[in-house]
Design an enzyme around this catalytic site. Structure first.
Site, PDB file in Angstrom:
ATOM      1  N   ASP A 187       8.741   2.833   0.260  1.00  0.00           N
ATOM      2  CA  ASP A 187       8.594   2.555  -1.173  1.00  0.00           C
ATOM      3  C   ASP A 187       7.144   2.385  -1.603  1.00  0.00           C
ATOM      4  O   ASP A 187       6.843   2.417  -2.801  1.00  0.00           O
ATOM      5  CB  ASP A 187       9.369   1.290  -1.550  1.00  0.00           C
ATOM      6  CG  ASP A 187      10.864   1.472  -1.449  1.00  0.00           C
ATOM      7  OD1 ASP A 187      11.353   2.501  -1.933  1.00  0.00           O
ATOM      8  OD2 ASP A 187      11.543   0.607  -0.880  1.00  0.00           O
ATOM      9  N   ASP A 239      15.878   1.587  -5.903  1.00  0.00           N
ATOM     10  CA  ASP A 239      16.869   2.022  -4.932  1.00  0.00           C
ATOM     11  C   ASP A 239      18.155   1.264  -5.225  1.00  0.00           C
ATOM     12  O   ASP A 239      18.158   0.292  -5.972  1.00  0.00           O
ATOM     13  CB  ASP A 239      16.366   1.714  -3.516  1.00  0.00           C
ATOM     14  CG  ASP A 239      17.150   2.451  -2.443  1.00  0.00           C
ATOM     15  OD1 ASP A 239      18.108   3.162  -2.808  1.00  0.00           O
ATOM     16  OD2 ASP A 239      16.820   2.302  -1.259  1.00  0.00           O
ATOM     17  N   GLU A 244     -13.682 -13.913 -30.520  1.00  0.00           N
ATOM     18  CA  GLU A 244     -14.326 -14.466 -29.333  1.00  0.00           C
ATOM     19  C   GLU A 244     -13.376 -15.254 -28.431  1.00  0.00           C
ATOM     20  O   GLU A 244     -13.650 -15.475 -27.263  1.00  0.00           O
ATOM     21  CB  GLU A 244     -15.516 -15.364 -29.730  1.00  0.00           C
ATOM     22  CG  GLU A 244     -15.140 -16.682 -30.395  1.00  0.00           C
ATOM     23  CD  GLU A 244     -14.795 -16.495 -31.864  1.00  0.00           C
ATOM     24  OE1 GLU A 244     -14.190 -17.391 -32.444  1.00  0.00           O
ATOM     25  OE2 GLU A 244     -15.134 -15.431 -32.413  1.00  0.00           O
ATOM     26  N   ASN A 250     -12.737 -11.187 -44.221  1.00  0.00           N
ATOM     27  CA  ASN A 250     -13.921 -12.012 -44.445  1.00  0.00           C
ATOM     28  C   ASN A 250     -15.181 -11.159 -44.595  1.00  0.00           C
ATOM     29  O   ASN A 250     -16.056 -11.450 -45.414  1.00  0.00           O
ATOM     30  CB  ASN A 250     -14.107 -12.995 -43.286  1.00  0.00           C
ATOM     31  CG  ASN A 250     -13.195 -14.212 -43.419  1.00  0.00           C
ATOM     32  OD1 ASN A 250     -12.660 -14.471 -44.494  1.00  0.00           O
ATOM     33  ND2 ASN A 250     -13.011 -14.936 -42.335  1.00  0.00           N
ATOM     34  N   ASP A 252      11.331  -2.318  -1.437  1.00  0.00           N
ATOM     35  CA  ASP A 252      11.071  -3.327  -0.414  1.00  0.00           C
ATOM     36  C   ASP A 252      10.818  -2.744   0.972  1.00  0.00           C
ATOM     37  O   ASP A 252      10.725  -3.478   1.946  1.00  0.00           O
ATOM     38  CB  ASP A 252      12.237  -4.315  -0.335  1.00  0.00           C
ATOM     39  CG  ASP A 252      13.550  -3.646   0.066  1.00  0.00           C
ATOM     40  OD1 ASP A 252      13.568  -2.409   0.205  1.00  0.00           O
ATOM     41  OD2 ASP A 252      14.553  -4.361   0.232  1.00  0.00           O
TER      42      ASP A 252
END
Length: 896
Positions: A629, A353, A311, A693, A625
């Site tokens: 691109d 690049d 949880e 468990n 940039d």
């Protein structure tokens, strides 16, 4: 793609667009209560108060109310509230006054508050930290305010604002053009079309085009990218009122990519749902049949189901992400989209690049040769006309030409003698761009088309050359000599642009790419962009960390080879776009694996290479940039840009670097791996622990004559363990985990659970036996069957308490045992926060049976001797886990 949606629109906003497109500009300005000089600050503030910020309303947008709901509406808290309600009736409302007891209800409500408030506070802190980091990177818009042009945050744009746009901008809102100059736009984020189209403020849509909003020549919609040219327009819709802004934002900006980690979380959820659907009913049926109390069995089965669920996963994931983003911020890296951090941890290929990444990004115009390889002012003048008058993105090459011309020529005289008529923008198919100017001095208005571009593409549209002042045919021999000269320059590391011209190409206003023919080649421009001194070291570091760097560039092979050789990349194999075209999917998949350098690529082929690498099973990052691109950035698993990039690149990016350097990126990759590893620690350790468990509960439910632990105790156990796990994001990570890409996969999750879950169950079963046959009989005076009702109740409370303490210590120690494959506490140690949290939770839980809340939690009295038994069992458990790890690691590369 969106045209279908457009045609279906019948809202008031949709009907308004055709009206605005057809009406006169003066009418539009009057309707919007503005003028060509723009709004004042006071007027803009008044509009913003009515319409709100220029942001897209999204269901994904985080708010404190949403965080509060998410914090308290979890399976854990809902079950607690259900149990608290049931307890309120059974222990208070439906019992006599002398038996009323609210302690259980109070404890459960406190648990709900602790769990919910912890999650809420962490989510708010996460959101605040992210917003604080994003303030370091902003996208602005050039607006006419208070009678002057100024840059303001895009979110502050309002209806009635006069917007100035130019190449590289992303249109911030829906607007009508008031003026335009050679304005070419791409609406690929809206309709998927990559080919730029021209917009013109002086044209209106024709009747046959009225249904196609994107084709309106004088309207720009939010999300459109300006490829070249410039313009000015008035905003008529912002934020959620834009016609396509919401759709554009979902595609280009706000939509979170589904990472491999996201997919893995979904797979885990399916696994947990399957296990819960099987185990919870079994626990209910077994306990109902063996104990006879079906209501208690139901409550216990529900608590068991909650115990199977990690949880705290949402809190821990967000804590890991915000910690990772803050750490990246310290290393000049801003995280825009939080879930992308996980992909940093698994990325094994980085595409980029070369300009500005491997090179210094400081392009210098070295020579301006004529075809006799001599520098002349005539060549430089032609180059200046092209670079100065083009209105696309003035890249490093254009700036270099203008700088040299300013030093060597009288550029003010050139500007006086020539004025611009038109231009033909650059595109990656033609690989050239042209400007048309008119000579207003000596030639009496003679038109001159000046073109620059890549050698092959330029010579393909040229038919003549200028040599010694004469215009001669471009023969095959002369063409071979030109290519030889260019090759020699390339071998010296120079990038070469070919320059050509044409006199009186076409009547004014009709210039198209068809005019780029029969050109006269006049000379070369040679540029130098030296490699960065840090590039080789950064590439070596990335290679050491298991990341392959692939160069995807539009530059030619010779220049790229020269740079790649200097920075230590493998240049044995280089492919250009021509080599890739026409290949089958199988051939292409093989080529992209073998080759690390791709040259003369269009944006479409950059995207295709990335997609092919992804199909091959790689997690791919892309660093860009520029306008070209953006498609590749959207395709990549994680997209990276820089703060100095054009708007569209920053909008598309997941990560923004404040410094364009691969060395900065290397730090981010390692932080991503640490973030991913610490998240995986919680998931894998918790699932195996909870699985153990559940196995223990199944065994105990079959053989014990009572519930192995009360539902409330089981939930308290789960809460203590989950709370201690909140320290895992602050844990250390082995260097081994940081040196290789960490692919997120759930394939071995069941294997991990089945290896380590039963290990803890073995000691739970031993604990059951010790408690049932030794400890409880010793403290109650007899076996369970021989005791009266009161004695049996005491027997059960002691048993519950003993298993609670042993189980808590086992769960806390399993964190230390499984966080690293080495021997816990000796060869490997957790960080101080993890040490404090785990031991603190275990000690606190051990203290509970001896505290004032023991009766309310139905804990029984334990003696000190049992704690020594627990210590011995823990030691044996750590030894067994170490042995299991040894066998597990024989077939696995990593434990976590």
């Amino acid at each position: 793609m969106l045209n279908k949606s457009m045609n279906k629109m019948a809202s008031k906003d949709a009907k308004r667009v055709p009206r605005i497109a057809l009406e006169k500009r003066s009418v539009t300005l009057a309707q919007l209560h503005t003028n060509s000089n723009g709004l004042s600050t006071e007027e803009a503030e008044a509009v913003r108060e009515k319409t709100g910020a220029n942001e897209i309303a999204s269901s994904n947008k985080d708010s404190k109310l949403k965080f509060l709901a998410e914090a308290f509406l979890t399976p854990f808290t809902l079950v607690l509230l259900i149990l608290a309600t049931m307890s309120l009736f059974t222990n208070y409302i439906l019992v006599p006054d002398d038996q009323k007891d609210l302690s259980t209800v109070i404890i459960m409500v406190v648990m709900v508050l602790v769990s919910g408030i912890t999650s809420f506070v962490q989510n708010v802190r996460t959101s605040n930290a992210v917003q604080s980091l994003l303030k370091m990177v902003s996208v602005t818009t050039n607006v006419r305010r208070d009678g002057k042009d100024q840059e303001i945050p895009t979110k502050d744009v309002v209806v009635g604002d006069i917007i100035n746009i130019s190449a590289g901008d992303m249109v911030p809102a829906d607007m009508k053009l008031l003026s335009s100059t050679d304005l070419f736009c791409s609406s690929s984020s809206l309709n998927g079309e990559s080919t730029p189209v021209e917009k013109n403020a002086n044209f209106v849509p024709t009747p046959d085009k009225m249904d196609n909003y994107l084709d309106y020549p004088n309207i720009l919609f939010e999300g459109t990218t300006i490829v070249s040219g410039s313009g000015r327009g008035v905003v008529f819709a912002t934020g959620s009122h834009t016609m396509f802004g919401k759709m554009a934002a979902e595609i280009a900006n706000t939509q979170m990519k589904e990472t491999a980690f996201d997919t893995g979380i979904k797979d885990i959820s399916k696994l947990l749902l399957t296990m819960t659907a099987i185990i919870a009913p079994l626990v209910f049926i077994i306990n109902g049949l063996t104990k006879g109390n079906w209501s208690d069995a139901l409550i216990f089965a529900i608590a068991t189901a909650v115990g199977l669920t990690p949880e705290m996963l949402p809190v821990i994931v967000t804590t890991n992400l915000v910690r990772g983003s803050v750490e990246m911020g310290k290393h000049q890296t801003i995280v825009k989209k939080m879930n992308s951090i996980q992909n940093f941890g698994s990325a094994d290929i980085l595409c980029t690049d070369k300009t500005g990444t491997l090179t210094q990004g400081q392009v210098i115009l070295e020579k301006h040769y004529n075809l006799e390889m001599r520098e002349t002012d005539r060549v430089l003048k032609m180059a200046y006309l092209n670079s100065y008058y083009q209105t696309g993105m003035k890249d490093l090459i254009d700036r270099a030409v203008i700088d040299v011309a300013d030093d060597e020529l009288d550029t003010s005289e050139i500007q006086r003698d020539y004025h611009k008529i038109d231009e033909i923008p650059f595109d990656f198919q033609r690989r050239r761009m042209s400007v048309v100017v008119a000579n207003s001095d000596k030639k009496h208005g003679e038109h001159l088309l000046v073109t620059k571009g890549a050698a092959e593409e330029m010579l393909a549209v040229s038919s003549r050359v200028e040599i010694n002042g004469e215009t001669l045919p471009l023969t095959e021999e002369r063409k071979k000599q030109i290519f030889k000269d260019i090759e020699d320059l390339n071998d010296d590391g120079m990038r070469v642009i070919v320059l050509a011209y044409k006199v009186d190409p076409s009547p004014v206003g009709e210039f198209t790419v068809n005019d780029e023919n029969d050109l006269i080649v006049i000379g070369f421009l040679t540029f130098l962009d030296p490699p960065k001194e840090s590039a080789k070291h950064a590439l070596d570091s990335l290679h050491r960390d298991g990341i392959t760097v692939k160069i995807l560039t539009g530059d030619n092979e010779a220049v790229t080879r020269n740079v790649a050789l200097k920075v230590g990349l493998n240049i044995d194999m280089v492919f250009s776009e021509k080599d890739l075209v026409g290949k089958s999917d199988e051939e292409l998949a093989d080529m992209v694996e073998k080759c690390d350098i791709f040259v003369k690529l269009s944006p479409e082929w950059k995207t295709k290479i990335i997609a092919t690498l992804q199909k091959n099973g790689h997690t791919v990052g892309y660093m860009g940039d520029g306008i070209n691109d953006a498609p590749a950035m959207k395709q990549a698993d994680v997209s990276i840009s820089v703060d100095s990039a054009v708007d569209v690149a920053k909008e598309s990016a997941d990560i923004i670097l404040l410094q364009k350097d691969l060395g900065v990126l290397e730090h981010a990759v390692r932080i991503g791996r640490k973030t991913l590893t610490n998240t995986m620690k919680y998931i894998k350790i918790t699932l195996s622990s909870n699985f153990g468990n559940i196995l223990s509960i199944m065994v105990a439910s079959i053989f014990l004559p009572f519930l192995p632990m009360l539902p409330l105790q089981l939930l308290i156990l789960d809460l203590l363990y989950g709370t201690s796990c909140l320290a895992l994001p602050f844990d250390k990570v082995s260097e081994d985990y940081l040196q290789v890409p960490r692919e997120w996969s759930t394939k071995n999750m069941p294997k991990f659970m089945f290896y380590f879950g039963p290990a803890s169950s073995i000691f739970d079963v031993i604990t059951f036996a010790v408690l049932f046959f030794l400890v409880c009989p010793a403290l109650t005076g007899g076996s369970y069957a021989s005791l009266d009702a009161g004695g049996k109740m005491l027997f059960m409370t002691i048993f519950h308490t003993g298993w609670f303490v042993e189980s808590l210590w086992t769960q806390e120690m399993v964190i230390h045992a499984l966080r690293d494959e080495r021997l816990p506490f000796i060869q490997q140690r957790a960080s101080l926060p993890v040490m404090v949290a785990t031991f603190g939770a275990a000690i606190f839980g051990t203290f509970l049976p001896f505290s004032s809340v023991a009766n309310a939690m139905k804990f029984g009295p334990l003696n000190g001797e049992f704690l020594w038994i627990v210590a011995a069992l823990l030691l044996c458990y750590l030894v067994l886990t170490t042995i299991v790890k040894h066998f597990y690691m024989k077939k696995e590369k990593f434990l976590i």
